[in-house]
Scaffold this motif. Structure first.
Motif, PDB file in Angstrom:
ATOM      1  N   PRO A 275      -3.295 -19.537  -3.182  1.00  0.00           N
ATOM      2  CA  PRO A 275      -3.364 -18.581  -2.078  1.00  0.00           C
ATOM      3  C   PRO A 275      -3.506 -17.145  -2.592  1.00  0.00           C
ATOM      4  CG  PRO A 275      -1.491 -20.071  -1.808  1.00  0.00           C
ATOM      5  CD  PRO A 275      -2.030 -20.295  -3.179  1.00  0.00           C
ATOM      6  N   LEU A 276      -4.055 -16.292  -1.753  1.00  0.00           N
ATOM      7  CA  LEU A 276      -4.225 -14.888  -2.092  1.00  0.00           C
ATOM      8  C   LEU A 276      -3.421 -14.032  -1.136  1.00  0.00           C
ATOM      9  CD1 LEU A 276      -8.099 -14.955  -2.472  1.00  0.00           C
ATOM     10  CD2 LEU A 276      -6.444 -14.828  -4.326  1.00  0.00           C
ATOM     11  N   ALA A 277      -3.147 -12.800  -1.556  1.00  0.00           N
ATOM     12  CA  ALA A 277      -2.443 -11.877  -0.672  1.00  0.00           C
ATOM     13  C   ALA A 277      -3.414 -11.380   0.398  1.00  0.00           C
ATOM     14  CB  ALA A 277      -1.873 -10.711  -1.472  1.00  0.00           C
ATOM     15  N   VAL A 278      -2.889 -11.073   1.580  1.00  0.00           N
ATOM     16  CA  VAL A 278      -3.716 -10.490   2.637  1.00  0.00           C
ATOM     17  C   VAL A 278      -3.146  -9.136   3.017  1.00  0.00           C
ATOM     18  CG1 VAL A 278      -4.488 -12.675   3.637  1.00  0.00           C
ATOM     19  CG2 VAL A 278      -2.335 -11.698   4.384  1.00  0.00           C
ATOM     20  N   PRO A 279      -3.948  -8.146   3.430  1.00  0.00           N
ATOM     21  CA  PRO A 279      -5.377  -8.246   3.751  1.00  0.00           C
ATOM     22  C   PRO A 279      -6.243  -8.286   2.508  1.00  0.00           C
ATOM     23  CG  PRO A 279      -4.630  -5.985   4.021  1.00  0.00           C
ATOM     24  CD  PRO A 279      -3.422  -6.795   3.684  1.00  0.00           C
TER      25      PRO A 279
ATOM     26  N   GLN B 241       3.154 -17.940  -7.985  1.00  0.00           N
ATOM     27  CA  GLN B 241       2.526 -16.630  -8.112  1.00  0.00           C
ATOM     28  C   GLN B 241       3.503 -15.531  -7.729  1.00  0.00           C
ATOM     29  OE1 GLN B 241      -2.062 -17.010  -7.249  1.00  0.00           O
ATOM     30  NE2 GLN B 241      -0.929 -17.501  -5.413  1.00  0.00           N
ATOM     31  N   CYS B 242       4.352 -15.831  -6.772  1.00  0.00           N
ATOM     32  CA  CYS B 242       5.262 -14.823  -6.239  1.00  0.00           C
ATOM     33  C   CYS B 242       6.692 -15.176  -6.637  1.00  0.00           C
ATOM     34  CB  CYS B 242       5.167 -14.761  -4.715  1.00  0.00           C
ATOM     35  SG  CYS B 242       3.473 -14.619  -4.120  1.00  0.00           S
TER      36      CYS B 242
ATOM     37  N   ARG C 181       8.698 -12.828   1.884  1.00  0.00           N
ATOM     38  CA  ARG C 181       8.430 -12.109   0.641  1.00  0.00           C
ATOM     39  C   ARG C 181       7.533 -12.863  -0.319  1.00  0.00           C
ATOM     40  NH1 ARG C 181      12.992 -11.097  -2.096  1.00  0.00           N
ATOM     41  NH2 ARG C 181      11.862  -9.628  -3.408  1.00  0.00           N
TER      42      ARG C 181
ATOM     43  N   ALA D  93       3.265 -14.148  -0.776  1.00  0.00           N
ATOM     44  CA  ALA D  93       1.943 -13.745  -0.302  1.00  0.00           C
ATOM     45  C   ALA D  93       1.488 -14.616   0.858  1.00  0.00           C
ATOM     46  CB  ALA D  93       0.922 -13.829  -1.435  1.00  0.00           C
TER      47      ALA D  93
ATOM     48  N   TRP E 186       2.580  -1.197   0.544  1.00  0.00           N
ATOM     49  CA  TRP E 186       2.119  -2.578   0.617  1.00  0.00           C
ATOM     50  C   TRP E 186       2.145  -3.164  -0.776  1.00  0.00           C
ATOM     51  CZ3 TRP E 186      -2.247  -5.021  -1.514  1.00  0.00           C
ATOM     52  CH2 TRP E 186      -2.500  -6.305  -1.045  1.00  0.00           C
TER      53      TRP E 186
ATOM     54  N   ASP F 232       1.031  -6.557  -3.278  1.00  0.00           N
ATOM     55  CA  ASP F 232       0.353  -7.839  -3.476  1.00  0.00           C
ATOM     56  C   ASP F 232       1.312  -8.721  -4.261  1.00  0.00           C
ATOM     57  OD1 ASP F 232      -1.107 -10.016  -4.395  1.00  0.00           O
ATOM     58  OD2 ASP F 232      -2.953  -8.866  -4.631  1.00  0.00           O
ATOM     59  N   ARG F 233       1.967  -9.643  -3.553  1.00  0.00           N
ATOM     60  CA  ARG F 233       3.023 -10.442  -4.176  1.00  0.00           C
ATOM     61  C   ARG F 233       2.497 -11.361  -5.261  1.00  0.00           C
ATOM     62  NH1 ARG F 233       8.144  -8.719  -3.292  1.00  0.00           N
ATOM     63  NH2 ARG F 233       8.337  -7.839  -1.210  1.00  0.00           N
ATOM     64  N   THR F 234       1.188 -11.692  -5.193  1.00  0.00           N
ATOM     65  CA  THR F 234       0.671 -12.594  -6.224  1.00  0.00           C
ATOM     66  C   THR F 234       0.502 -11.872  -7.554  1.00  0.00           C
ATOM     67  OG1 THR F 234      -1.646 -12.137  -5.695  1.00  0.00           O
ATOM     68  CG2 THR F 234      -0.606 -13.938  -4.519  1.00  0.00           C
TER      69      THR F 234
ATOM     70  N   CYS G 180       2.542  -9.058  -8.471  1.00  0.00           N
ATOM     71  CA  CYS G 180       3.835  -8.551  -8.932  1.00  0.00           C
ATOM     72  C   CYS G 180       4.461  -9.504  -9.940  1.00  0.00           C
ATOM     73  CB  CYS G 180       4.765  -8.365  -7.742  1.00  0.00           C
ATOM     74  SG  CYS G 180       6.468  -7.947  -8.204  1.00  0.00           S
TER      75      CYS G 180
ATOM     76  N   ARG H   6      -0.613   2.246   2.254  1.00  0.00           N
ATOM     77  CA  ARG H   6      -1.539   1.764   3.263  1.00  0.00           C
ATOM     78  C   ARG H   6      -1.263   2.442   4.579  1.00  0.00           C
ATOM     79  NH1 ARG H   6      -2.294  -4.383   5.219  1.00  0.00           N
ATOM     80  NH2 ARG H   6      -0.184  -4.131   5.960  1.00  0.00           N
TER      81      ARG H   6
ATOM     82  N   LEU I 238       7.446 -15.851 -14.766  1.00  0.00           N
ATOM     83  CA  LEU I 238       6.558 -16.749 -14.032  1.00  0.00           C
ATOM     84  C   LEU I 238       5.367 -17.224 -14.848  1.00  0.00           C
ATOM     85  CD1 LEU I 238       6.127 -15.280 -10.441  1.00  0.00           C
ATOM     86  CD2 LEU I 238       7.005 -17.501 -11.047  1.00  0.00           C
TER      87      LEU I 238
ATOM     88  N   ARG J  78       3.068 -20.249 -13.571  1.00  0.00           N
ATOM     89  CA  ARG J  78       1.862 -19.784 -12.895  1.00  0.00           C
ATOM     90  C   ARG J  78       0.631 -20.432 -13.530  1.00  0.00           C
ATOM     91  NH1 ARG J  78       1.718 -14.570 -14.256  1.00  0.00           N
ATOM     92  NH2 ARG J  78       3.141 -13.811 -12.662  1.00  0.00           N
TER      93      ARG J  78
END
Lengths: 402, 94, 196
Positions: free
Chosen positions: A171-175, A325-326, A366, A368, B20, B22-24, B26, B78, C179, C183
């Protein structure tokens, strides 16, 4: 009595319906255009992948940005272990799914259609591939089959888009959300295969017809996977708006005595047997009330089963399926899972139960994607419905100095 | 030389800018929490808990420093587009 | 005559200072990636010093290069400062210096525009620092008039020990990104060759 619409026609023993039979029974697919989107709005069709989001609204959000280069992804990844409806639908009615995907492509102005099918769903993949081969060349030319890796989050919409773009189903972060920028940066519609199949019938028979299939204020039919302590587990199609009691009756009734029902799958939640029976299965209504039908899993937990053990295993699975990823998702779910397992094994530490509440709050929102939220919601439903068992087990080891 | 904070969605209207993440991306380096403790705290595993809501002008400099400090460029400033979500329970704004 | 001497001493002095500063920069960079932190030394102190000392080093390097080029004794033109191995004066060793500074310019510029080029591109260029520093050290031994004087040798030994120690730590110690392994393992699991 079951209400058939998707599964009308030949019985499941007949296998996948051929293109010829499909066309003979239902006629060729009508053209997809903007008017279809209005029809979908009126029909009340909501997404059947888990979020129950109105399908017409979703298609319009892509169509308004499309400029003729949008992309449609038919999402048949079905990573939820308890759900079998999507693979069953694809195995038996592949042409309905393909019709729906192509209608969506026409309606939103897409130049490419991708059929994203879980690698592990062998029968479904074979049926869909064969069905695609039966289609006219013009349709075949703009439609591609893709195998989704067998992971829980592979079906998440940004994971599907990411897979097409990079070959990695993470998965990717949005937006940006896929409807804004997805495959190759183009507006992308990611729609569950069941939703597309319903759309294929609505395009032929209209919104009034779809509404008439439902009960009370609910519209259309829904596919459910009934499992657990029932006599005849399997995939059934019922009128939207019927009750859980009716669904369980259709599955041959509960085998034994029910303690609770898991609604919506690992991403759903437990309902105690007392409350479940009369609960109305209307995806739109449930969503409006803050609940969720999710991907249509109805799984019955028998009285003799240990609800803590079952819940701990499910949470363990969700923790293992984190995309890592998170940090909050990976470490949070791992901590929650370890503590829940300790409680279920009656080996709980003094602080385990309060920590479950604390960590749940800490993890929510918390990540993505919504994976940690779903896992936390599942755990919270377990803590609520099985509160007596949790309290007893958490104190079972006796108070110790920490 | 000062690097302006990266803004997604146009130039920041200071009163209506939010953080904002990006949790992926961090990876828990924790620099942001050191530099902007007013709005960023750490969870049990060393990852940032960001208090939601627009950043007042008085705190913008700290917000920009925090954004610049992220070694993996996970943070951004943002424009607030819609009503901010309810604060996650457990997040503490100093 | 006096001017020439001033220029010459400035070149040598600025060069020595640059070497010390850049050694500190490399050590701080390693400490940053290893997430060094104690009660009295927060993370942002490491990264802040790394950045500021690097920029200071660039200033001293500019001084080092400019004074070397304008010094009539060396007969260096501006070209020699830009094109490696194009000078008549100590061709090879000076050429190394040119390479080292050009790598450093790439690192510095990409760091200043990091937000524009993204993390991956920035990181790829930043690895060049492990090449730039040793080349600079060899350059200083080859061209440095003071290279073999006692005080300069002491400074060199301290710098080299510090950087080699830091580089060893970087190689030996596990990445502090908790991670990283999981990951990578997940990505491996869900990666396929997609024909587009």
């Amino acid at each position: 009595m079951t209400t058939l619409s998707l599964f009308s026609g030949p019985p499941s023993s007949a296998g996948a319906e051929s293109f010829r039979d499909h066309a003979k029974r239902l006629g060729h697919r009508p053209p997809g255009d903007r008017a279809l989107i209005d029809t979908l709005d009126r029909s009340g069709l909501v997404g059947r992948g888990g979020a129950s989001f109105p399908v017409g609204v979703k298609w319009r959000s892509v169509e308004s940005r499309s400029r003729g280069v949008a992309v449609v992804i038919a999402n048949g990844a079905e990573g939820e272990p308890l759900s079998r409806k999507d693979r069953t639908l694809m195995a038996l009615r592949p042409h309905l799914v393909i019709d729906g995907a192509l209608l969506a492509a026409d309606a939103v102005g897409a130049s490419r259609t991708l059929l994203y099918i879980g690698e592990a769903h062998g029968a479904a993949a074979v049926a869909m591939a064969r069905a695609l081969g039966e289609r006219p060349p013009a349709e075949l030319a703009r439609t591609t089959l893709l195998g989704a890796p067998p992971s829980y989050v592979a079906g998440e919409e940004t994971a599907a888009v990411n897979f097409v773009n990079t070959g990695v189903a993470a998965p990717l972060a949005v937006p940006p959300r896929p409807f804004e920028r997805g495959v190759d940066g183009r507006p992308t519609l990611v729609q569950n295969v069941e939703s597309l199949a319903h759309a294929a019938l609505i395009a032929r028979f209209g919104d009034a017809w779809f509404q008439s299939l439902g009960r009370h204020h609910a519209t259309g039919t829904i596919l459910l996977t009934v499992s657990g302590a029932v006599t005849k587990p399997g995939v059934i199609e019922v009128a939207s708006g019927c009750s859980v009691d009716e669904v369980l009756a259709l599955a041959g009734g509960v085998s034994g005595k029910a303690r609770a029902v898991l609604l919506g799958g690992y991403f759903g939640g437990w309902i105690s047997a007392d409350h479940a029976g009369s609960m109305v299965l209307d995806p739109k209504g449930l969503r409006a009330a803050g609940g969720s039908l999710g991907c249509g899993v109805v799984s019955v937990l028998d009285e003799t089963a240990d609800p803590l053990d079952v819940s701990a295993r499910i949470l363990q699975h969700l923790a293992n399926e984190s995309a890592a990823q998170c940090g909050p998702c990976f470490f949070g779910l791992r901590s929650l899972s370890a503590a829940t397992t300790r409680i279920a094994s009656r080996q709980a530490d003094h602080g385990d139960l309060p920590q479950l509440h604390r960590w749940s709050a800490m993890v929510k929102g918390r990540g993505a994607c919504r994976h940690p939220d779903g896992a936390v919601a599942f755990l919270e439903s377990a803590l609520k419905v099985f509160e007596p068992e949790f309290s007893a087990a958490a104190g079972a080891r006796g108070r110790r100095a920490s | 030389m000062r690097q302006p904070g990266r803004v997604v969605g146009g130039p920041p209207d200071v009163a209506q800018t939010e953080l904002w993440i990006d949790r992926t991306k961090c990876d828990g380096s924790r620099l942001c929490a050191e530099l902007f403790p007013e709005r960023i705290s750490l969870d049990d595993w060393g990852y940032p808990i960001i208090s939601p809501g627009p950043i007042p002008a008085s705190l913008m400099a700290h917000a920009e420093k925090a954004v610049d400090s992220c070694p993996v460029l996970a943070l951004a400033l943002r424009r607030v587009e819609r009503k901010p979500p309810p604060p996650p329970p457990g997040a503490k704004a100093r | 005559m006096l001017n020439d001497t001033v220029l010459w001493y400035t070149t040598r002095g600025a060069g020595a200072v640059s070497l010390v500063l850049l050694s500190a920069v490399v050590v701080l960079g390693v400490l940053s990636s290893l997430r060094f932190e104690v009660a009295s030394w927060p993370r942002f102190l490491t990264t802040g010093l790394h950045r500021n000392i690097a920029l200071t080093a660039v200033v001293f390097l500019a001084l080092h290069i400019v004074t070397a080029v304008v010094d009539p004794f060396t007969h260096l033109g501006w070209l020699a400062a830009v094109v490696p191995f194009s000078s008549y004066y100590r061709t090879f060793w000076l050429g190394l210096g040119v390479i080292a500074i050009e790598l450093l310019i790439a690192i510095t510029v990409t760091s200043l525009v990091r937000a524009m080029i993204g993390h991956s591109a920035w990181r790829a260029i930043h690895w060049l620092s492990y090449g730039s520093w040793p080349i600079a050290v060899v350059h200083s031994f080859g061209t440095g008039t003071d290279a073999w004087s006692a005080w300069m040798l002491v400074i060199d030994v301290i710098c080299i020990v510090a950087v080699v120690g830091a580089a060893a730590a970087r190689l030996i110690l596990r990445s502090p990104d908790a991670l990283a392994t999981d990951r990578a393992r997940f990505r491996e699991r869900v990666s396929r060759k997609v024909v587009k």
